[in-house]
Design a protein around this motif. Sequence first.
Motif, short mmCIF file in Angstrom:
data_model
loop_
_atom_site.label_atom_id
_atom_site.label_comp_id
_atom_site.label_asym_id
_atom_site.label_seq_id
_atom_site.Cartn_x
_atom_site.Cartn_y
_atom_site.Cartn_z
N THR A 44 0.94 -1.41 0.41
CA THR A 44 0.00 0.09 -0.15
C THR A 44 1.13 1.29 0.12
O THR A 44 0.23 1.94 -0.84
CB THR A 44 -0.62 0.18 1.30
OG1 THR A 44 -2.06 -0.99 1.19
CG2 THR A 44 -1.29 1.50 1.29
N SER A 65 -8.56 -2.38 -5.91
CA SER A 65 -8.20 -1.66 -5.35
C SER A 65 -7.18 -0.81 -5.59
O SER A 65 -7.37 0.51 -5.43
CB SER A 65 -9.12 -1.02 -4.43
OG SER A 65 -8.13 -1.50 -2.84
N GLU A 66 -6.40 -1.41 -5.66
CA GLU A 66 -5.23 -0.64 -5.82
C GLU A 66 -4.47 -0.99 -7.12
O GLU A 66 -2.86 -1.07 -7.09
CB GLU A 66 -3.82 -0.82 -4.23
CG GLU A 66 -4.30 0.15 -2.91
CD GLU A 66 -3.88 -0.84 -1.31
OE1 GLU A 66 -2.53 -1.39 -2.43
OE2 GLU A 66 -4.20 -0.32 -0.96
N LYS A 85 -11.85 -9.67 -10.51
CA LYS A 85 -13.35 -10.83 -10.07
C LYS A 85 -13.11 -12.52 -9.51
O LYS A 85 -12.77 -13.29 -8.49
CB LYS A 85 -14.49 -10.42 -10.04
CG LYS A 85 -14.70 -9.15 -9.96
CD LYS A 85 -16.07 -8.70 -10.53
CE LYS A 85 -16.42 -6.89 -9.81
NZ LYS A 85 -15.81 -6.42 -10.68
#
Length: 254
Positions: free
Chosen positions: A100, A120-121, A144
Amino acid sequence: MANEHFPEIRGGGSLILAWQIRNKRVLVVGGGEVAAGRILNVLNADAKVTVVSPREGLNPEVAYRVRHGQVDYVDRKFEPSDLDNVDMVLTAVDDPEASTQIWKLCKERKIAANIADVPSECDFYFGSVHRDGPLQIMVSTNGKGPRLANIIRRFVAESLPKNAGEAIMKIGKLRQMLRKIAPDPEEGPRRMSWMVKVSDTYSLEDLCQMEEEDMSALLRFYTSGKVPRLACIKAMRGEFEGFDGSFGFCVGWG
């Protein structure tokens, strides 16, 4: 207005692109199995790759690429200075907090990044890819279901003709030769129209059979806009001296 029919917008997808990264500088943080797959992907796209990972973290494939000079290698953990002069960053380390932090640094520097297993990153995803020479087909589940993407990719690949890649190589060669005889930019629409006619006229098997001599003969017909059957082209080998393609003495024009 009445009778308006336009494509429905279906959000939630990705913009699927063929990203040209030849000679771009790609940083891979990590040296395990996931990193090995990422490294292979970008090397296949002719990128310049730097791997940052402690040596004890290298799996056999990554160690092989380091040993054979296929990548530049830095034997330590990531440092912010590793982002200097980098075009793309791929991380594949078992440290969510460190990943992150790298993501945040990339955002500050506006560097495209992919953080493995954290959709998401990610600015982009790696899909499941079928490769046959110049032919590449990617199946994406938008992060997914990577396993399902692999299953669908195999299904698609098994349904393709075995000679698709070779046929694409031949059509690419023909396009290069056409550009040499009709190089002017204003010829672009005409070149495109004629190449569409060629692609519609010849089967994959026809294209695979084409030799450079056949391509040269076929290009004689560009001026007239005609596309003869391949059998006619082969039958007329050596008979094109002074021929300008202006008359159709071969049946079966495209």
